[in-house]
Design an enzyme around this catalytic site. Structure first.
Site, mmCIF file in Angstrom:
data_model
loop_
_atom_site.group_PDB
_atom_site.id
_atom_site.type_symbol
_atom_site.label_atom_id
_atom_site.label_comp_id
_atom_site.label_asym_id
_atom_site.label_seq_id
_atom_site.Cartn_x
_atom_site.Cartn_y
_atom_site.Cartn_z
ATOM 1 N N ASP A 192 0.743 -7.690 2.894
ATOM 2 C CA ASP A 192 0.840 -6.407 2.506
ATOM 3 C C ASP A 192 2.330 -6.334 2.230
ATOM 4 O O ASP A 192 3.103 -5.738 3.090
ATOM 5 C CB ASP A 192 0.217 -5.165 3.421
ATOM 6 C CG ASP A 192 0.583 -4.006 2.550
ATOM 7 O OD1 ASP A 192 0.633 -3.855 1.350
ATOM 8 O OD2 ASP A 192 0.275 -2.977 3.420
ATOM 9 N N SER A 230 4.307 4.027 7.837
ATOM 10 C CA SER A 230 3.843 2.666 7.246
ATOM 11 C C SER A 230 5.258 1.970 6.562
ATOM 12 O O SER A 230 5.979 2.655 5.997
ATOM 13 C CB SER A 230 2.863 2.957 5.895
ATOM 14 O OG SER A 230 1.467 3.249 6.558
ATOM 15 N N HIS A 238 0.835 -1.342 -0.078
ATOM 16 C CA HIS A 238 -0.118 -0.043 0.031
ATOM 17 C C HIS A 238 0.931 1.574 0.108
ATOM 18 O O HIS A 238 0.191 2.182 -0.414
ATOM 19 C CB HIS A 238 -1.016 -0.115 1.184
ATOM 20 C CG HIS A 238 -0.246 0.289 2.612
ATOM 21 N ND1 HIS A 238 0.320 -0.531 3.489
ATOM 22 C CD2 HIS A 238 -0.359 1.629 3.153
ATOM 23 C CE1 HIS A 238 0.536 -0.088 4.405
ATOM 24 N NE2 HIS A 238 0.355 1.246 4.393
#
Length: 956
Positions: free
Chosen positions: A216, A284, A181
């Site tokens: 992810d 992130s 992402h």
């Protein structure tokens, strides 16, 4: 980092040879115009020089073409709350805020839906936008410029930081590890940044990726020149361990970084874990660093203010991305067939790995969906080691398509042995004889010869000075010591242990207990190679190779008798003699299936026929109580040979693996892990329910392995045959393997062979030991009338039965202690002792802490972190931790440096464990009053402060 290829080494050798030829011809005057070799050597040197020059120029051009520009940063105006919220009759709740750099103050209207968040609510810890979360009670520390890990890199989109990644090493190449992402964000990535320098990103090749938010990740092949420009080094990815201290890094740009500390917490699923290290907006993908490398990648929060989520990149890269044929042995990841997925009671997650295919994930297992493992197409069928073939009485390693049914398999030699099995027996060079019998009062053993496969006999380990010094603080250590070693200790302890064996007959209610217990276990399927009436040599051989190269084989263990003469470890044996080992197993399985009268054979005859190998006996090197040392009663390990282990894996592997996966729903618990608190809590919740049916009791069986009866082993194998749906030939092989198992020839370190005179006794080094002991232990409880039982090996918790000790004695087992479990005043279950642990609600700790501490002080390789993982929940941990930190050994303490960056470890970020015997946890170092830390300045509205912050900023 440059790693020379095979071509480089070939060129090096060629040029060394060419230089030697030229030197001999032109320098020392031995040149002959009629010889072409000097000319060829000279041409080789010239060609190599030209090639090197071209390579240098090419790299220089690429290096110059990579543009470096100043990193784009985003200027922000930060307003700091300068007062408490107050009510305005027109605008509602407002707060006065002032800019950090000075200037006119403003009044901020608080959204009515946020008013309830103004107190110290966990929700206030969530980042305004995104998946990041601070952790209540956590702190942020400022990272000095250049003090961050060398592998860390920021992913930029213009002047915004999308997240962070790391350069990691993977199977001969360095890749960028980053969340999916982040790399495929709504804002396109434009640059990679490090210490204020950035390099524009391009459409680089992706090695593997997964868009599923639960897996992810992206692995990007970044050019080496880019890494060189940014001065980014690679690091390794490690398997996360429950309780390990981890560190996160992040910030608004790559120069002004902050870090957070926390601990990793394992989950049931291998691909994920949680951690308590805080994160913030733009963090992130921040790698979770430990002292030795990266253990995961942060992807979001789980519970706001409580825990964050990370993916286990070690599992991802070694199981789902790797092109290697074997799995890492660290944590027992298992690849199963798609057919076996349907046998599991829990759900599997199906995801697609770019450039690999679709895969199903369930707890610690995974299965590739057919036609989904794209990279497998690159493997040739010829890559599999070819099975042997008999040609004119000789073993030929070539294509072979032999099959066999109920008749004797392959081309058997005299005595029913294949060529490979005959060679294996010759390695042992057994000299069988009929010697005297040792009458022990229990299981008799007879001297039956000797073997030339001998093992080193060493003296007893001395008591370490660190242990002697520690006995002043921990007197319990004085009651422990190292056992004697060698054949003398082995034979002495064997006869003492064997004296406990009391042969008994099968009880009258065995069939009823058998059927009751059978209904509580799941059913598996046999391997495909055993389902047909006619067995294929090639199919069995291929499956044996798969088992032999699996991560479940202990690479450091000895191959046992007789293959220890070829290699000292399983790793070396498989590397050098894989085909031979696989051929022996492939020959032994059908040989076991061919014998109908194996009961007529003696243990030595079974070895001579190639049906099994001798079992090596040795003293386990662990601290023993002084009373056992005085008695000479040491813990003995019965090391089953690697060939017999693989035979057991072929026959019983599917059922054992299913029981490990389904441990929460069956009586046997070999798949549990009490070091993980949620698994221990699952055990306790289950026991509390069972306790309401019948009060829980703890039983301690003395010398369990040495009292196992033959009828108990027969009951176990018959259950395995039914549960595994064994075809007739496979069922016969299973029964005969157990017959060999309970009628063994034991070998001491000096080569002396001893034969069992009665069937029975559990062999501790068997592949089936844990599962068989667990089932037998539950069967025993069923036989004495207990309504329920859970067991892990010989440890059990069961429903209370009056007169249980006498009833167990009637089965041939000495129960030295039988007592009800601790309960609350209202009768609810309070605590149980199970597998050397005390288990309570939301708590489990090891009771054998003296042994653990003794071993730790005797082993220089272990660190305080290793000890903490085992004893952090123990009531003794604070005392042990304080003492170990006082030892003048940097290798043991590791307390003065950060886990990966060299600056002081924040003593408040990771608090010591709570002890129920102390009024409060150990206090952290006293904080110093100082100007507010940069962490609070960067995030003023969070109420977050560093360890030495005065708290002037960030008040709500």
């Amino acid at each position: 980092m440059y790693r020379p290829s095979c071509l480089s080494y070939v060129l090096l050798v060629a040029n060394m040879w060419s230089f030697a030829v030229c030197a001999n011809a032109f320098i020392y005057g031995s040149y002959d115009p009629s010889h072409n070799i000097p000319i060829v050597a000279l041409m080789t040197l010239c060609a190599t020089g030209l090639w090197l020059s071209t390579s240098v120029v090419s790299f220089g051009i690429r290096y110059v073409r990579v543009r470096v520009s100043p990193e784009k940063t985003q200027n922000r105006t930060i307003y700091v709350s300068s007062g408490l919220p107050h009510f305005d009759p027109v605008y509602g709740v407002v707060k006065k805020c002032e800019p950090m750099g000075g200037g006119p103050a403003i009044e901020l209207q608080v959204n009515p839906s946020w008013i309830h968040l103004l107190p110290t609510s966990p929700a206030i810890n969530k980042v305004e936008v995104g998946q990041e979360s601070a952790i209540l009670g956590s702190t942020y520390s400022v990272v000095e410029t250049g003090g961050e890990p060398k592998s860390l890199v920021a992913v930029k989109s213009g002047d915004s930081t999308l997240g962070f990644g790391a350069r990691v090493y993977h199977e001969g190449m360095d890749v960028l590890m980053v969340p999916h992402h982040v790399w495929y964000n709504d804002k396109p990535h434009t640059a990679l940044a490090k210490n204020g320098r950035s390099v524009d990103t391009e459409d680089w090749e992706v090695e593997a990726a997964c868009a599923d938010p639960r897996i992810d990740f992206v692995l990007v092949k970044v050019p080496t020149a880019v890494w060189a420009k940014l001065a980014v080094r690679s690091t390794k990815v490690l398997a996360p361990v429950h309780g390990t201290a981890v560190q996160t890094f992040g910030g608004q740009d790559s120069k002004q970084l902050f870090s957070g500390l926390g601990k990793a917490k394992a989950l049931d699923n291998a691909w994920e874990f949680t951690h308590t290290a805080p994160t913030a907006k733009g963090w992130s993908g921040t790698p979770l660093y430990t002292r030795d490398g990266i253990v995961g990648m942060h992807t979001g929060y789980v519970d706001i203010g409580t825990s964050n989520r990370a993916i286990n990149m070690h599992f991802i890269m070694s199981c789902l991305v790797s092109k290697m044929e074997t799995l890492p042995p660290e944590l027992g990841y298992r690849e199963i067939s798609l057919e076996d997925v349907g046998l599991r009671s829990f759900e599997f997650l199906e995801v697609e790995i770019e450039n690999r295919g679709k895969v199903k994930l369930g707890k610690r297992e995974f299965a590739w969906v057919p036609k989904g493992k794209a990279w497998a197409d690159m493997l040739d069928d010829d890559d599999l080691p070819l099975p042997p073939k008999m040609v004119n009485g000789n073993l030929v390693w070539a294509d072979a398509q032999e099959s066999f049914d109920g008749a004797l398999p392959l081309n058997l030699l005299a005595g029913g042995r294949t060529q490979c099995l005959a060679a294996q027996i010759e390695l042992g060079d057994y000299k069988f004889s009929c010697g005297p019998t040792h009458e022990t009062g229990g299981m008799p053993f007879r001297n039956c010869g000797s073997s030339t496969c001998k093992f080193r006999e060493v003296s007893r380990k001395p008591v370490a000075d660190a242990v002697t010094a520690a006995t002043k603080v921990f007197p319990e250590l004085s009651e422990l010591g190292w056992p004697e070693r060698g054949s003398g200790a082995e034979i002495g302890s064997l006869l003492l242990q064997a004296g406990k064996f009391v042969p008994t007959k099968a009880p009258s209610n065995l069939e009823q207990a058998y059927n009751n217990l059978l209904s509580r276990y799941p059913r598996s399927k046999p391997l495909a190679c055993f389902r047909q009436g006619t067995w294929s040599f090639d199919a069995i051989f291929e499956q044996v190779v798969s088992k032999a190269t699996s991560a479940e084989i202990n690479q450091k263990a000895s191959p046992g008798v007789p293959l220890s003469r070829l290699a000292t470890t399983n790793k070396d044996l498989m590397a050098q003699h894989m085909q031979f080992v696989a051929a022996c197993v492939t020959g032994r399985v059908p040989l076991l299936a061919s014998f109908e009268d194996i009961h007529a054979l003696s243990p030595t005859e079974m070895v001579e026929m190639g049906l099994c190998d001798p079992v090596r006996l040795f003293v386990k090197q662990e601290p023993h109580p002084s009373r056992k040392l005085k008695e000479g009663r040491y813990r003995l390990i019965s090391s089953v040979s690697i060939v017999d282990q693989l035979v057991e894996r072929m026959l019983f592997g599917a059922q054992n693996e299913l029981e490990i996966a389904e441990w929460q729903s069956i009586p046997s618990k070999p798949g549990m892990g009490l070091s993980v608190i949620h698994q221990a809590d699952a055990i306790f919740r289950d026991l509390r329910v069972k306790h309401t049916v019948c009060p829980a009791a703890e039983a301690d069986i003395s010398g369990f392995d040495w009292s196992v009866q033959d009828w108990e082993l027969w009951a176990d194998v018959e259950m395995r045959i039914v549960l595994g749906s064994f075809p007739p030939m496979m069922a016969r092989a299973a029964r005969n393997r157990f017959s060999c198992f309970m009628n063994s020839v034991l070998q001491l370190s000096n080569g002396q062979l001893l034969q069992q005179e009665l069937p029975g006794i559990m062999k501790s080094g068997s592949y089936c030991t844990s599962s068989t002991n667990s089932r037998i232990r539950c069967l025993m409880a069923e036989l004495i009338g207990s309504p329920w039982c859970i067991a892990m090996g010989d440890d059990s918790v069961e429903g209370f039965v009056e007169g249980a000790r006498e009833k167990y004695a009637g089965l041939g087992h000495l129960c030295k202690d039988y007592k009800p479990c601790a309960t609350t005043p209202t009768g609810q279950l309070y605590a149980v002792e199970f597998c050397s642990h005390v288990i309570k609600r939301n708590k489990a700790f090891l009771t054998s802490w003296p042994k653990t501490l003794y071993r730790f002080l005797s082993t220089p390789r272990e660190t305080l972190e290793d000890l903490e993982r085992e004893l952090a929940s123990s009531p003794m941990w604070h005392k042990i931790q304080s003492y170990v930190r006082s030892i003048p050994s940097p290798d043991k303490t590791a307390r003065d440096k950060s886990i990966c960056n060299g600056y002081p470890l924040d003593q408040e970020a990771i608090s010591t464990s709570y002890s129920e015997y102390s009024s409060k946890s150990a206090s952290a170092e006293a904080t110093r009053e100082a100007a507010c830390c940069a962490g609070a300045q960067a995030y003023p509205s969070w109420g977050i402060h560093g360890p030495y912050c005065s708290g002037d900023h960030g008040e709500a």
